[in-house]
Design an enzyme around this catalytic site. Sequence first.
Site, mmCIF file in Angstrom:
data_model
loop_
_atom_site.group_PDB
_atom_site.id
_atom_site.type_symbol
_atom_site.label_atom_id
_atom_site.label_comp_id
_atom_site.label_asym_id
_atom_site.label_seq_id
_atom_site.Cartn_x
_atom_site.Cartn_y
_atom_site.Cartn_z
ATOM 1 N N ILE A 13 0.834 -1.204 0.000
ATOM 2 C CA ILE A 13 0.000 0.000 0.000
ATOM 3 C C ILE A 13 0.872 1.259 0.000
ATOM 4 C CG2 ILE A 13 -1.743 1.278 1.326
ATOM 5 C CD1 ILE A 13 -2.805 -1.292 -0.079
ATOM 6 N N THR A 41 3.130 -7.981 5.863
ATOM 7 C CA THR A 41 2.080 -8.832 5.303
ATOM 8 C C THR A 41 2.190 -8.929 3.779
ATOM 9 O OG1 THR A 41 0.647 -8.197 7.127
ATOM 10 C CG2 THR A 41 -0.443 -9.097 5.185
ATOM 11 N N SER A 46 -1.321 -14.867 -0.409
ATOM 12 C CA SER A 46 -1.582 -15.876 -1.444
ATOM 13 C C SER A 46 -1.166 -15.401 -2.837
ATOM 14 C CB SER A 46 -3.076 -16.240 -1.472
ATOM 15 O OG SER A 46 -3.502 -16.681 -0.210
ATOM 16 N N ILE A 48 -2.712 -13.532 -4.973
ATOM 17 C CA ILE A 48 -3.787 -13.583 -5.984
ATOM 18 C C ILE A 48 -4.251 -12.164 -6.305
ATOM 19 C CG2 ILE A 48 -6.130 -14.401 -6.490
ATOM 20 C CD1 ILE A 48 -5.584 -16.550 -4.248
ATOM 21 N N HIS A 50 -7.347 -10.797 -7.300
ATOM 22 C CA HIS A 50 -8.704 -11.340 -7.356
ATOM 23 C C HIS A 50 -9.460 -10.825 -8.575
ATOM 24 C CE1 HIS A 50 -8.581 -13.526 -3.606
ATOM 25 N NE2 HIS A 50 -7.936 -12.508 -3.074
ATOM 26 N N LYS A 250 -12.321 -16.825 2.644
ATOM 27 C CA LYS A 250 -12.512 -17.357 1.296
ATOM 28 C C LYS A 250 -12.285 -18.861 1.266
ATOM 29 C CE LYS A 250 -11.108 -13.022 -0.882
ATOM 30 N NZ LYS A 250 -10.574 -12.280 0.279
ATOM 31 N N CYS A 404 22.123 -20.889 -7.041
ATOM 32 C CA CYS A 404 21.041 -21.729 -6.489
ATOM 33 C C CYS A 404 20.661 -22.759 -7.548
ATOM 34 C CB CYS A 404 19.835 -20.850 -6.139
ATOM 35 S SG CYS A 404 18.296 -21.750 -5.864
ATOM 36 N N CYS A 439 15.452 -27.557 -1.943
ATOM 37 C CA CYS A 439 16.400 -27.703 -0.817
ATOM 38 C C CYS A 439 16.339 -26.512 0.129
ATOM 39 C CB CYS A 439 17.808 -27.987 -1.312
ATOM 40 S SG CYS A 439 18.848 -26.550 -1.585
ATOM 41 N N CYS A 444 22.533 -22.998 -1.529
ATOM 42 C CA CYS A 444 22.945 -21.644 -1.922
ATOM 43 C C CYS A 444 23.119 -20.662 -0.769
ATOM 44 C CB CYS A 444 21.958 -21.059 -2.931
ATOM 45 S SG CYS A 444 20.310 -20.768 -2.251
HETATM 46 C C1 LIG Z 1 -2.425 -15.178 4.473
HETATM 47 C C2 LIG Z 1 -2.811 -13.981 3.656
HETATM 48 C C3 LIG Z 1 -3.213 -14.146 2.335
HETATM 49 C C4 LIG Z 1 -3.570 -13.040 1.572
HETATM 50 N N1 LIG Z 1 -3.857 -13.223 0.267
HETATM 51 C C5 LIG Z 1 -4.166 -12.167 -0.506
HETATM 52 C C6 LIG Z 1 -4.413 -12.338 -1.874
HETATM 53 O O1 LIG Z 1 -4.250 -13.426 -2.411
HETATM 54 N N2 LIG Z 1 -4.807 -11.268 -2.606
HETATM 55 C C7 LIG Z 1 -4.981 -10.042 -2.044
HETATM 56 O O2 LIG Z 1 -5.389 -9.135 -2.749
HETATM 57 N N3 LIG Z 1 -4.687 -9.826 -0.738
HETATM 58 C C8 LIG Z 1 -4.268 -10.851 0.035
HETATM 59 N N4 LIG Z 1 -3.952 -10.667 1.348
HETATM 60 C C9 LIG Z 1 -3.987 -9.305 1.892
HETATM 61 C C10 LIG Z 1 -2.729 -8.495 1.521
HETATM 62 O O3 LIG Z 1 -1.553 -9.232 1.786
HETATM 63 C C11 LIG Z 1 -2.723 -7.195 2.321
HETATM 64 O O4 LIG Z 1 -3.933 -6.528 2.063
HETATM 65 C C12 LIG Z 1 -1.582 -6.263 1.984
HETATM 66 O O5 LIG Z 1 -0.342 -6.917 1.967
HETATM 67 C C13 LIG Z 1 -1.541 -5.130 3.011
HETATM 68 O O6 LIG Z 1 -0.470 -4.288 2.711
HETATM 69 P P1 LIG Z 1 -0.063 -3.118 3.696
HETATM 70 O O7 LIG Z 1 0.939 -2.298 2.954
HETATM 71 O O8 LIG Z 1 -1.274 -2.444 4.227
HETATM 72 O O9 LIG Z 1 0.578 -3.850 4.964
HETATM 73 P P2 LIG Z 1 2.092 -4.380 5.218
HETATM 74 O O10 LIG Z 1 2.620 -5.133 4.069
HETATM 75 O O11 LIG Z 1 2.084 -5.082 6.537
HETATM 76 O O12 LIG Z 1 2.911 -3.043 5.323
HETATM 77 C C14 LIG Z 1 2.909 -2.215 6.465
HETATM 78 C C15 LIG Z 1 4.332 -1.719 6.675
HETATM 79 O O13 LIG Z 1 4.344 -0.750 7.713
HETATM 80 C C16 LIG Z 1 5.547 -0.896 8.416
HETATM 81 N N5 LIG Z 1 5.390 -0.275 9.733
HETATM 82 C C17 LIG Z 1 4.542 -0.632 10.727
HETATM 83 N N6 LIG Z 1 4.712 0.163 11.794
HETATM 84 C C18 LIG Z 1 5.694 1.055 11.469
HETATM 85 C C19 LIG Z 1 6.328 2.105 12.164
HETATM 86 N N7 LIG Z 1 6.000 2.426 13.440
HETATM 87 N N8 LIG Z 1 7.312 2.800 11.546
HETATM 88 C C20 LIG Z 1 7.675 2.510 10.263
HETATM 89 N N9 LIG Z 1 7.105 1.496 9.559
HETATM 90 C C21 LIG Z 1 6.123 0.782 10.158
HETATM 91 C C22 LIG Z 1 5.718 -2.411 8.503
HETATM 92 O O14 LIG Z 1 7.065 -2.767 8.801
HETATM 93 C C23 LIG Z 1 5.259 -2.854 7.120
HETATM 94 O O15 LIG Z 1 6.335 -2.976 6.217
HETATM 95 C C24 LIG Z 1 -3.570 -11.738 2.141
HETATM 96 C C25 LIG Z 1 -3.152 -11.579 3.474
HETATM 97 C C26 LIG Z 1 -2.756 -12.683 4.211
HETATM 98 C C27 LIG Z 1 -2.262 -12.489 5.603
#
Ligand SMILES: Cc1cc2nc3c(=O)[nH]c(=O)nc-3n(C[C@H](O)[C@H](O)[C@H](O)COP(=O)(O)OP(=O)(O)OC[C@H]3O[C@@H](n4cnc5c(N)ncnc54)[C@H](O)[C@@H]3O)c2cc1C
Length: 498
Positions: A13, A41, A46, A48, A50, A250, A404, A439, A444
Amino acid sequence: MRYDVAIVGAGVIGCAIARELSRSLATVALIERDVEVGLGTSKANSGIIHGGHRAHDGTLKAATEWRGNQLWGELAKELPFGFERVGDLTVAFDEADLAVLHETLEQGRRRGVTGLELWDAERLRREEPNLSHEAIAALHAPSAGVVNPYEACFALAESAVRNGVDLKLEHAVEGIDRDGDGFVVRTSRGDVAARFVVNAAGLFGDAVARMAGASAPTIRARKGEEYLLDKRLAGYVGRVVFPTPSGESKGILLIPTYDGTLMVGPTAHWTADHGADTTDLDTTAAGAAEVFAGARRLAPGIAEADCIAEFAGLRAVADGEDFVIGATEVAGFLNVIGIQSPGLTAAPAIAQDVVALLAAQGLELEPDDAFVPGLEAPVRAAQLDFEELARVARGDPAFGRIACRCERVTEGEVRAAIARGARTMDGVKFRTRAGMGRCQGGFCAWRVMSLIAEATDTPIPAVTKKGGGSWIARVRTDAAERSDAPDAPDGTREVAHG
Ligand SMILES: Cc1cc2nc3c(=O)[nH]c(=O)nc-3n(C[C@H](O)[C@H](O)[C@H](O)COP(=O)(O)OP(=O)(O)OC[C@H]3O[C@@H](n4cnc5c(N)ncnc54)[C@H](O)[C@@H]3O)c2cc1C
């Protein structure tokens, strides 16, 4: 310097917002506490994209899912990351499921999702012969795709930086103070002043909002365990396969990843202390049992014995289960939190919406005529035939040396990944696939560690898996007191036995 915008969090995001803002002359700081982008996260999901038909009407998820799906196609033309529209199937096992598929089909059509089609059992068996013969029908969405999410984060961030964004890694945000009409963001490595702050801190979104005095719903962590299967199962299914959903989850899916590994999962359970524990990334025996039972319901031939790796990711879930995107009562401070699934899919649409919200709050967005949308694609030895690879290796012999074996990654690719910003084993792994094969780094890991150490001029024990204290090697000396042996970064020494 005072930035126009400070973005807290460089997951998919934050990276997508930063890249979208880099089209303009606005000055932007992307602040991340980890050593690399996308290691939260956004790397553990996954993968995907969607189809666009799934999210419930009337939600922000629905408002951004289909647009995001379309925008990924555009991004994939500009930036180098794995993406393919493989399509997905939602499988019905009884009449009740079939009724849900009809509703989902109508919902998707209303939303403008193209290509949706109901398949009967005969068509399903012809297209996907390894699926259960108990299935009576399926909804096919050709718009769905798979993406390498970590590659997408790296590419979005690299593109943003090339277009002028300041990426501040290992800057943990610890406080946010009001300063005139803007903010001072206090980080572990100094202050960052900005007119606007965008909170994209994932699981810590509520904590970061509190720092600024802004209200936010409580964010709870819902864990998903995923299991990767041996590449011998590549092609076992051609499309992402979902059961008919029930409730928010899902269900357990079959996911043919972009790189050919079949993945099964994820579970969906609150973490150990009912959600507040945002560090519980353990996989569990119960989770594995649930995933393989669910996978076998869709495709009875799936077996635990084929599992080569497993991981868990944490969904950042806000009360009400929808995304929280918008201005807060603190002028200039925006929340983009609670971005659970389908947040990866929606990310490019969310980025556009956030830029529009910033503009509505007074941010000037003069287009940057020097904006460069593209990035050079890295060499991928595994995708080249021997003649092509030999030609590359004549230019740089490092592309002739395999680092690798499982994934056929060359030393040249590892060096190139480090040159593009990889600093950790995960950074190299997620950019090149070194260590992702059968592996799991047995061959690697040492080579990659040596290359990182050499390129960054650090001792091998200082190389980490993913930053912080995640060291891999301890200094092993026959006599701990040997004077020329460096200490491990935490000051410990391991003494060899025998
Ligand atoms: C098991 C699983 C399967 C999923 N599958 C899908 C899918 O197939 N398709 C789909 O569309 N979505 C999927 N999602 C959802 C998707 O992964 C998330 O919606 C998305 O990654 C969220 O991104 P983000 O940037 O909000 O969060 P994050 O990737 O968690 O990024 C937040 C960042 O903020 C940083 N941060 C936090 N606090 C601080 C701080 N105090 N100072 C500085 N940095 C900080 C963290 O280190 C992190 O890097 C899935 C989620 C999970 C858990």
